[in-house]
Design a protein around this motif. Structure first.
Motif, PDB file in Angstrom:
ATOM      1  N   LEU A 172      10.682  -0.394   7.618  1.00 15.38           N
ATOM      2  CA  LEU A 172      11.369  -0.272   6.245  1.00 15.38           C
ATOM      3  C   LEU A 172      12.507   0.959   6.494  1.00 15.38           C
ATOM      4  O   LEU A 172      13.673   0.827   6.407  1.00 15.38           O
ATOM      5  CB  LEU A 172      10.714  -0.062   5.016  1.00 15.38           C
ATOM      6  CG  LEU A 172      10.553  -1.174   4.155  1.00 15.38           C
ATOM      7  CD1 LEU A 172       9.589  -0.822   3.049  1.00 15.38           C
ATOM      8  CD2 LEU A 172      11.709  -1.887   3.813  1.00 15.38           C
TER       9      LEU A 172
ATOM     10  N   PHE B 151      12.573  -5.289   1.399  1.00 17.71           N
ATOM     11  CA  PHE B 151      10.970  -4.724   0.601  1.00 17.71           C
ATOM     12  C   PHE B 151      10.705  -5.648  -0.308  1.00 17.71           C
ATOM     13  O   PHE B 151       9.620  -5.843  -0.442  1.00 17.71           O
ATOM     14  CB  PHE B 151      11.548  -3.396  -0.249  1.00 17.71           C
ATOM     15  CG  PHE B 151      10.543  -2.898  -1.025  1.00 17.71           C
ATOM     16  CD1 PHE B 151       9.259  -2.508  -0.686  1.00 17.71           C
ATOM     17  CD2 PHE B 151      10.813  -2.981  -2.485  1.00 17.71           C
ATOM     18  CE1 PHE B 151       8.360  -2.153  -1.675  1.00 17.71           C
ATOM     19  CE2 PHE B 151       9.814  -2.612  -3.432  1.00 17.71           C
ATOM     20  CZ  PHE B 151       8.769  -2.118  -2.976  1.00 17.71           C
TER      21      PHE B 151
ATOM     22  N   VAL C 215      12.382   3.610  -6.821  1.00 11.15           N
ATOM     23  CA  VAL C 215      12.983   3.007  -5.546  1.00 11.15           C
ATOM     24  C   VAL C 215      14.435   2.662  -5.954  1.00 11.15           C
ATOM     25  O   VAL C 215      15.574   2.741  -5.322  1.00 11.15           O
ATOM     26  CB  VAL C 215      12.104   1.935  -5.092  1.00 11.15           C
ATOM     27  CG1 VAL C 215      12.906   1.237  -3.671  1.00 11.15           C
ATOM     28  CG2 VAL C 215      10.862   2.426  -4.254  1.00 11.15           C
TER      29      VAL C 215
ATOM     30  N   SER D 242      13.461   3.710   0.860  1.00 11.34           N
ATOM     31  CA  SER D 242      12.690   2.871   1.914  1.00 11.34           C
ATOM     32  C   SER D 242      11.277   3.513   2.086  1.00 11.34           C
ATOM     33  O   SER D 242      10.287   2.657   2.270  1.00 11.34           O
ATOM     34  CB  SER D 242      13.316   2.798   3.144  1.00 11.34           C
ATOM     35  OG  SER D 242      14.642   2.320   2.883  1.00 11.34           O
ATOM     36  N   LEU D 243      11.284   5.095   2.109  1.00 11.58           N
ATOM     37  CA  LEU D 243       9.846   5.475   2.358  1.00 11.58           C
ATOM     38  C   LEU D 243       8.897   5.178   1.315  1.00 11.58           C
ATOM     39  O   LEU D 243       7.468   4.686   1.552  1.00 11.58           O
ATOM     40  CB  LEU D 243       9.766   7.023   2.720  1.00 11.58           C
ATOM     41  CG  LEU D 243       8.834   7.606   3.277  1.00 11.58           C
ATOM     42  CD1 LEU D 243       8.571   7.047   4.672  1.00 11.58           C
ATOM     43  CD2 LEU D 243       9.062   9.270   3.495  1.00 11.58           C
ATOM     44  N   VAL D 244       9.286   5.192   0.093  1.00 13.06           N
ATOM     45  CA  VAL D 244       8.528   4.854  -1.159  1.00 13.06           C
ATOM     46  C   VAL D 244       8.003   3.390  -1.208  1.00 13.06           C
ATOM     47  O   VAL D 244       6.942   2.965  -1.389  1.00 13.06           O
ATOM     48  CB  VAL D 244       9.230   5.197  -2.623  1.00 13.06           C
ATOM     49  CG1 VAL D 244       8.491   4.704  -3.775  1.00 13.06           C
ATOM     50  CG2 VAL D 244       9.404   6.786  -2.503  1.00 13.06           C
ATOM     51  N   GLY D 245       8.920   2.523  -0.524  1.00  7.47           N
ATOM     52  CA  GLY D 245       8.790   1.234  -0.512  1.00  7.47           C
ATOM     53  C   GLY D 245       7.819   0.867   0.581  1.00  7.47           C
ATOM     54  O   GLY D 245       6.892  -0.033   0.324  1.00  7.47           O
ATOM     55  N   ALA D 246       7.892   1.651   1.607  1.00  5.90           N
ATOM     56  CA  ALA D 246       6.766   1.525   2.746  1.00  5.90           C
ATOM     57  C   ALA D 246       5.452   1.844   2.139  1.00  5.90           C
ATOM     58  O   ALA D 246       4.405   1.144   2.498  1.00  5.90           O
ATOM     59  CB  ALA D 246       7.031   2.345   3.806  1.00  5.90           C
ATOM     60  N   TRP D 247       5.401   3.015   1.482  1.00  6.72           N
ATOM     61  CA  TRP D 247       4.171   3.453   0.902  1.00  6.72           C
ATOM     62  C   TRP D 247       3.497   2.352  -0.070  1.00  6.72           C
ATOM     63  O   TRP D 247       2.358   1.930  -0.198  1.00  6.72           O
ATOM     64  CB  TRP D 247       4.332   4.900   0.075  1.00  6.72           C
ATOM     65  CG  TRP D 247       3.226   5.276  -0.710  1.00  6.72           C
ATOM     66  CD1 TRP D 247       2.202   6.018  -0.047  1.00  6.72           C
ATOM     67  CD2 TRP D 247       2.499   5.157  -2.008  1.00  6.72           C
ATOM     68  NE1 TRP D 247       1.284   6.232  -0.979  1.00  6.72           N
ATOM     69  CE2 TRP D 247       1.591   5.915  -2.277  1.00  6.72           C
ATOM     70  CE3 TRP D 247       3.342   4.481  -3.179  1.00  6.72           C
ATOM     71  CZ2 TRP D 247       0.945   6.023  -3.295  1.00  6.72           C
ATOM     72  CZ3 TRP D 247       2.784   4.621  -4.194  1.00  6.72           C
ATOM     73  CH2 TRP D 247       1.451   5.381  -4.485  1.00  6.72           C
ATOM     74  N   LEU D 248       4.560   1.784  -0.913  1.00  6.35           N
ATOM     75  CA  LEU D 248       3.934   0.824  -1.935  1.00  6.35           C
ATOM     76  C   LEU D 248       3.615  -0.506  -1.176  1.00  6.35           C
ATOM     77  O   LEU D 248       2.733  -0.983  -1.689  1.00  6.35           O
ATOM     78  CB  LEU D 248       5.177   0.195  -3.032  1.00  6.35           C
ATOM     79  CG  LEU D 248       5.674   1.366  -3.799  1.00  6.35           C
ATOM     80  CD1 LEU D 248       6.629   0.801  -4.782  1.00  6.35           C
ATOM     81  CD2 LEU D 248       4.335   1.610  -4.820  1.00  6.35           C
ATOM     82  N   LEU D 249       4.260  -0.867  -0.086  1.00  5.42           N
ATOM     83  CA  LEU D 249       3.826  -1.849   0.705  1.00  5.42           C
ATOM     84  C   LEU D 249       2.260  -1.754   1.181  1.00  5.42           C
ATOM     85  O   LEU D 249       1.297  -2.526   1.276  1.00  5.42           O
ATOM     86  CB  LEU D 249       4.800  -2.104   1.980  1.00  5.42           C
ATOM     87  CG  LEU D 249       5.878  -3.194   1.422  1.00  5.42           C
ATOM     88  CD1 LEU D 249       6.788  -3.248   2.543  1.00  5.42           C
ATOM     89  CD2 LEU D 249       5.593  -4.344   0.953  1.00  5.42           C
TER      90      LEU D 249
END
Lengths: 208, 485
Positions: A128, A152, B14, B34-41
């Motif tokens: 991402l 995402f 996000v 994007s980093l928050v999205g990665a954390w959520l994933l």
């Protein structure tokens, strides 16, 4: 063991001990929390932006401790706008991002499969963030933002579907591509054969 | 997988950061998004993995304390869950109670992260008769961001039987009665449709009664006789005084007597005979239906029988049965009746001899006994109801054995009208909770009740039957090798 007290609403379920609203049951142990709050984030920010950066890092660390990773990320990157009004250089951005990736990885120790968690976190972050950086440097920013959000959303939906399949929660209706709902010849749906879930209720739940 | 409110807040974060990155043209905000999205994933993936582990490790049991119940019974149901390994997810398991069951409280258990088991027991009402199957328990798991609900485990089933008599014994001394009410011999010839006999013509027979076929076949004039169509009124006398309330809920003496009365009513209706109903409580007659063969009368009598409840006692402190009365029955039944007493007292009153003067006080005391009997509600009801009834009638008395003297006098007064009488007696010992605890004592009490029944059955034009739960009667008889007294 007997639990006669009323059931606890699950969304309010938080780990015993510290009861901050952003904390989750799988948050890292206290030593990691101390390290990240006091050392890693302030040190990284201080290295990038000096004493002002150290304050910003400490603020991000405290927010991380109290509210969790997403809000710490929000505070940390927002403070970068203040510290670097004209723009953040690539190295600084990479270092700060790396510090926050460490924050994400800190929870691996309390998960059932730490290795899988680390791999998942690294893959997700790399894909991402790396993809976003590449898109932002290649395309217009609005297009990069739209692309990142789309990737995402697709990834989240993919994990959701794989979970449904793994747990056997996909109803047969989802598997059928054609409309083979029984009809009585005049176009009306034959509701007599509507499947029920055993408790008398019509099983109308459809997982998307 | 469903989002919680906290997840929605983070998704909004996000979106806001992505939008702000475009507004301010700062790539740092887009990286943050994007980093928050990665954390959520990552969290989503971890949740899915933990959930699969929980589904494999979790065992759920829904166990009712008993599986064979009676309607409206309350039975505890235990819900227990256990995890082979602790999980980081919060779990709530809701029991899959059948739709017809009503839990007093919410039957669910919660398992906090790190816990491995929990159990909860809740009382559950079962108001509906039938077989009820437990559905699988519903497990709700969450990590604070994601929530998922999945069915797990399965439950057994509970069979709920209706309250009330199931196996009703109507018989004599433990022997089952096959039919108490059926065709009855009229003993008369007349107009009808049922051929009776063919006899030779005698002077005086009307010509249109000559059976010409029989005459041709036999060579001399013959007349065909038919059974006269008769009907017999049935008077159902049902005692629902407070003593008939003895017995477990739904299985009291009155419930069994009601079943017997309903059976008699059905038989009466099948034969098209007129039926009357008299219900008696401690205060006297509570309902009376005049004899009729109209369908509405059958329905009214049936409805009244179904609505019948044991009447409250006028004197709550009084015992349910008169022990002296019951156990002196064998002696009392050999003594003179109220009618004898009345006749003797009247005779003595007209005499002035020393012999009469000596005996008069004794008969005066016995006269008090007669007055007491006359004040008893069952006796009074039967003797005063339908005083003008004429013709063939059958009085069916449904009562218990708590007042043997009154019952005997009641039967005799019913018989006086020239009727046949059938008495259905519910022996108290076969209904009392705990009455069979002492087998010998229960048998002795049953023998006393059986003596009463036999004594009544010994009267002319009287038949007497016992009405009892089959299983309890068998238990009493089996204590003496299954031999009736």
């Amino acid at each position: 063991m007997s639990a006669r007290e009323p059931a606890t609403p699950l969304e309010d379920a938080r780990p015993e001990g510290r009861r901050y609203p952003g904390r989750l049951s799988s948050d890292p142990p206290w030593l990691w929390q101390l390290l990240l709050t006091v050392v890693v984030l302030p040190a990284t920010f201080a290295f990038v932006a000096g004493p002002v950066g150290a304050l910003a890092g400490l603020l991000a660390g405290v927010v991380w401790y109290v509210a969790g990773t997403p809000y710490a990320v929000a505070v940390g990157y927002a403070s970068l706008l203040v510290v670097f009004p004209t723009g953040t250089d690539t190295l600084s951005l990479a270092l700060v991002t790396g510090a926050f990736v460490v924050c994400i990885l800190a929870s691996a120790g309390v998960t059932a499969s730490p290795v899988r968690f680390v791999v998942a976190a690294l893959v997700a972050s790399a894909a991402l963030v790396g993809g976003t950086w590449y898109a932002a440097t290649t395309w217009p920013l609005w297009l990069a933002a739209a692309s990142s959000l789309s990737v995402f959303a697709l990834a989240a939906y993919g994990v959701h579907r794989s979970e449904l399949v793994a747990l056997g929660l996909v109803s047969e209706a989802d598997d059928d591509t054609g409309d083979d709902t029984p009809t009585d010849g005049d176009g009306d749906t034959d509701t007599e054969n509507t499947p029920t879930d055993g408790d008398g209720d019509t099983d109308t739940e459809t997982r998307q | 997988m469903f989002p919680t409110r906290r997840l929605w807040a983070m998704l909004a974060l996000v979106g806001v950061f992505a939008a702000l990155s475009v507004v301010f043209a700062r790539v740092e905000l887009l990286v943050a998004a994007s980093l928050v999205g990665a954390w959520l994933l990552t969290r989503q993936y971890a949740f899915a993995r933990d959930l699969q582990r929980v589904a494999a490790d979790l065992s759920v049991e829904q166990v009712p304390a008993r599986t064979d119940l009676l309607t409206d019974e309350t039975v505890p149901v235990a819900l227990s869950i256990s995890l082979e390994r602790p999980s980081s997810l919060s779990l709530t398991v809701e029991a899959g109670l059948p739709t017809a069951a009503r839990a007093i409280d919410d039957l669910s258990v919660s398992l906090r992260p790190g816990m491995r088991g929990a159990e909860r027991t809740v009382d559950v009402d079962w108001p509906v008769t039938g077989q009820h199957r437990f559905a699988g328990a519903s497990v709700t798991a969450t990590d604070g961001l994601f929530r998922e609900r999945l069915p797990l485990g399965s439950g057994g089933s509970v069979t709920v039987d209706s309250r009330g008599p199931r196996l009703v014994h109507v018989g004599e001394g433990g022997s089952q009665l096959l039919s108490a009410y059926g065709d009855h011999e009229g003993g008369r010839r007349g107009s009808g449709i049922e051929p009776a006999e063919i006899r030779e013509y005698v002077p005086g027979d009307v010509a249109n009664r000559i059976d010409w076929k029989a005459t041709a076949r036999l060579g001399t004039p013959h007349v065909r006789e038919f059974e006269a169509e008769t009907e017999r009124r049935a008077i159902l006398v049902v005692d629902h005084r407070h003593s008939t309330a003895v017995g477990p809920p739904g299985e009291s003496k009155l419930e069994y007597l009601r079943e017997a009365a309903l059976a008699a009513l059905a038989s009466t209706r099948a034969h098209g005979d007129p039926v009357a109903l008299l219900t008696v409580a401690d205060g006297g007659i509570t309902a009376r239906t005049d004899p009729s063969a109209a369908p509405a009368t059958y329905a009214a009598v049936r409805r009244r029988l179904l609505d019948l409840e044991p009447a409250p006692s006028l004197d709550p402190a009084a015992p349910l049965e008169d022990a002296d009365d019951r156990f002196s029955w064998s002696r009392a039944r050999r003594r003179s009746t109220p009618a004898d007493v009345h006749r003797a007292f009247t005779t003595l009153r007209g005499e002035h001899s020393p012999f009469a003067a000596t005996l008069r006080p004794f008969y005066a005391d016995r006269r008090a006994y007669r007055e007491r009997i006359e004040s008893d509600p069952l006796y009074s009801a039967v003797s005063t109801a339908f005083p003008t009834s004429k013709g063939s009638a059958w009085t069916l008395v449904f009562t218990d054995d708590t007042r043997p003297r009154e019952l005997r006098e009641t039967v005799k007064v019913a018989r006086k009208r020239g009727d046949q009488v059938a008495v259905f007696i519910a022996p108290t010992v076969l209904y009392e909770p705990g009455g069979l605890a002492d087998a010998d004592r229960a048998y002795e009490r049953y023998v006393v009740a059986e003596e009463l029944r036999r004594d009544l059955a010994g009267l002319d034009r009287v038949r007497a039957y016992e009405v009892a739960p089959t299983d309890r009667l068998s238990a009493v008889l089996s204590s003496r090798g299954g031999v009736s007294p």
